[in-house]
Design a protein around this motif. Structure first.
Motif, PDB file in Angstrom:
ATOM      1  N   SER A 113       0.853  -1.195   0.000  1.00 24.22           N
ATOM      2  CA  SER A 113       0.000   0.000   0.000  1.00 24.22           C
ATOM      3  C   SER A 113       0.883   1.237   0.000  1.00 24.22           C
ATOM      4  O   SER A 113       2.024   1.212   0.491  1.00 24.22           O
ATOM      5  N   GLN A 114       0.369   2.297  -0.568  1.00 26.45           N
ATOM      6  CA  GLN A 114       1.158   3.528  -0.669  1.00 26.45           C
ATOM      7  C   GLN A 114       0.233   4.726  -0.666  1.00 26.45           C
ATOM      8  O   GLN A 114      -0.903   4.648  -1.119  1.00 26.45           O
ATOM      9  N   ALA A 153       9.884   2.820  -9.478  1.00 26.82           N
ATOM     10  CA  ALA A 153       8.901   2.271 -10.417  1.00 26.82           C
ATOM     11  C   ALA A 153       7.482   2.600  -9.948  1.00 26.82           C
ATOM     12  O   ALA A 153       6.632   3.014 -10.755  1.00 26.82           O
ATOM     13  N   ASN A 154       7.224   2.433  -8.655  1.00 26.84           N
ATOM     14  CA  ASN A 154       5.868   2.715  -8.146  1.00 26.84           C
ATOM     15  C   ASN A 154       5.499   4.188  -8.288  1.00 26.84           C
ATOM     16  O   ASN A 154       4.383   4.527  -8.668  1.00 26.84           O
ATOM     17  N   LEU A 155       6.464   5.065  -7.986  1.00 23.07           N
ATOM     18  CA  LEU A 155       6.206   6.508  -8.114  1.00 23.07           C
ATOM     19  C   LEU A 155       5.944   6.868  -9.578  1.00 23.07           C
ATOM     20  O   LEU A 155       5.053   7.664  -9.883  1.00 23.07           O
ATOM     21  N   GLU A 220      12.675  -4.773 -10.939  1.00 20.23           N
ATOM     22  CA  GLU A 220      11.808  -3.655 -10.527  1.00 20.23           C
ATOM     23  C   GLU A 220      11.366  -2.814 -11.720  1.00 20.23           C
ATOM     24  O   GLU A 220      10.307  -2.189 -11.693  1.00 20.23           O
ATOM     25  N   ILE A 221      12.191  -2.773 -12.771  1.00 14.45           N
ATOM     26  CA  ILE A 221      11.889  -1.953 -13.946  1.00 14.45           C
ATOM     27  C   ILE A 221      10.685  -2.498 -14.731  1.00 14.45           C
ATOM     28  O   ILE A 221       9.923  -1.745 -15.329  1.00 14.45           O
ATOM     29  N   LEU A 222      10.526  -3.831 -14.697  1.00 19.81           N
ATOM     30  CA  LEU A 222       9.496  -4.497 -15.519  1.00 19.81           C
ATOM     31  C   LEU A 222       8.100  -3.850 -15.477  1.00 19.81           C
ATOM     32  O   LEU A 222       7.572  -3.481 -16.532  1.00 19.81           O
ATOM     33  N   PRO A 223       7.506  -3.667 -14.269  1.00 21.55           N
ATOM     34  CA  PRO A 223       6.139  -3.104 -14.260  1.00 21.55           C
ATOM     35  C   PRO A 223       6.072  -1.712 -14.873  1.00 21.55           C
ATOM     36  O   PRO A 223       5.076  -1.359 -15.527  1.00 21.55           O
ATOM     37  N   ALA A 224       7.133  -0.918 -14.709  1.00 21.53           N
ATOM     38  CA  ALA A 224       7.135   0.438 -15.275  1.00 21.53           C
ATOM     39  C   ALA A 224       7.158   0.370 -16.801  1.00 21.53           C
ATOM     40  O   ALA A 224       6.424   1.088 -17.487  1.00 21.53           O
ATOM     41  N   VAL A 225       7.984  -0.521 -17.334  1.00 18.84           N
ATOM     42  CA  VAL A 225       8.071  -0.656 -18.796  1.00 18.84           C
ATOM     43  C   VAL A 225       6.737  -1.152 -19.349  1.00 18.84           C
ATOM     44  O   VAL A 225       6.247  -0.675 -20.375  1.00 18.84           O
ATOM     45  N   MET A 226       6.125  -2.084 -18.625  1.00 16.61           N
ATOM     46  CA  MET A 226       4.832  -2.608 -19.084  1.00 16.61           C
ATOM     47  C   MET A 226       3.751  -1.531 -19.029  1.00 16.61           C
ATOM     48  O   MET A 226       2.760  -1.605 -19.751  1.00 16.61           O
TER      49      MET A 226
END
Ligand code: ADP
Length: 270
Positions: A113-114, A153-155, A220-226
């Motif tokens: 959560s964030q 990545a989350n930010l 960690e980069i994966l979700p951002a690239v997707m």
């Protein structure tokens, strides 16, 4: 919006406890001072990884020794934050420190959560939020390390950033760890399939690192690239590359292409 990740390897000497690279940070700050609309995320480097290892803070927190270690690690992270924000403000960057542990909760080291309301408010005011990898409260482990890479990545996803710049102490992703093998070759572009492959293959840092070195970074980069965010990995020891990357120019490093730009780059080459 750009997320600029200052790697722990670029801003500290990861082999020596609490050694900050002041001159390198000042050079980075002089570049960033010319830009706006970005968030700084940074690694903890030796200020975090060394005490985390010493006090065994990667497993469940059960003992008094670990709790004291937790506190000592926090004190060490605060020292880094003071130094960093002081250098940034001296170079005319209105940096605002944010403790990740106050906006995140984790489960086994993964953010579950964030709340970035504070970060959004800072941006609106014209401040530059500065958030480091941190020990955060963890549902299963009590507390755990959340890396600057995961936070970046989350930010980026939360703030719809168009680009994440991962700055470190090597030129990008190499075929093997360039610090251990002089025959290592720089991989200048990587598509999603390549990223997935290298996330399994790339090596850890050859220094104390609780968050997986280059392999951890690629994961960690994966979700951002997707999510369609442009990602580049560059060497922060060359500030001109940071300058070019901030301007969206092609720069020496590893550029990660999302599935859409991968297609257009390929057709542009034909
Ligand atoms: P940072 O702290 O700057 O985020 P890390 O220390 O986590 O960076 O990761 C960078 C380090 O990863 C490099 O200093 C290098 O020693 C190591 N590394 C391992 N394998 C590779 C690889 N294939 N390509 C580049 N660096 C690698």
């Amino acid at each position: 919006m750009i997320i600029v990740k200052l790697g722990g390897a670029a801003i500290t000497d990861k082999t020596r406890l609490s050694v900050i690279k002041r001159r390198a940070i000042a050079s980075i700050a002089r570049v960033l001072a010319k830009h706006r609309d970005y968030i700084i995320v940074h690694g903890a480097g030796s200020f975090g990884h060394i005490p985390v290892k010493k006090y065994n803070l990667t497993g469940p927190i059960k003992s008094k020794r670990q709790l004291i270690g937790y506190s000592k690690t926090k004190a060490s992270l605060l020292k880094l934050e003071i130094e960093l924000v002081s250098i940034l403000s001296k170079n005319q960057i209105p940096a605002a420190p944010v403790a990740a542990s106050t906006c995140l909760m984790a489960d086994h080291g993964r953010i579950v959560s964030q709340n970035f309301e504070t970060v959004a408010s800072m941006l609106k005011l014209g401040l530059v939020p500065c958030i480091g990898g941190d020990l955060v409260q963890d549902i299963s482990l009590g507390a755990s390390v959340v890396s600057g890479d995961q936070i970046a990545a989350n930010l980026a996803i939360a703030f719809h950033a168009h680009t994440i710049i991962f700055g470190t102490d090597v030129d990008g992703l190499f075929t093997v760890n360039p610090k251990l093998n002089h025959k290592a070759k720089l991989i200048s572009t990587l598509d999603l399939a390549g990223l997935k492959k290298w996330a399994e293959k790339a090596g850890p840092a050859n220094v104390p690192d609780a968050s997986g070195g280059m392999r951890g970074k690629l994961t960690e980069i994966l979700p951002a690239v997707m999510a369609g965010i442009k990602v580049v990995i560059i060497n922060l020891n060359a500030p001109s590359r940071l300058e070019a990357a901030m301007d969206g120019k092609t720069v020496k490093g590893t550029k990660i292409l999302d599935q859409f730009s991968a297609g257009s780059e390929r057709s542009a080459q034909h």
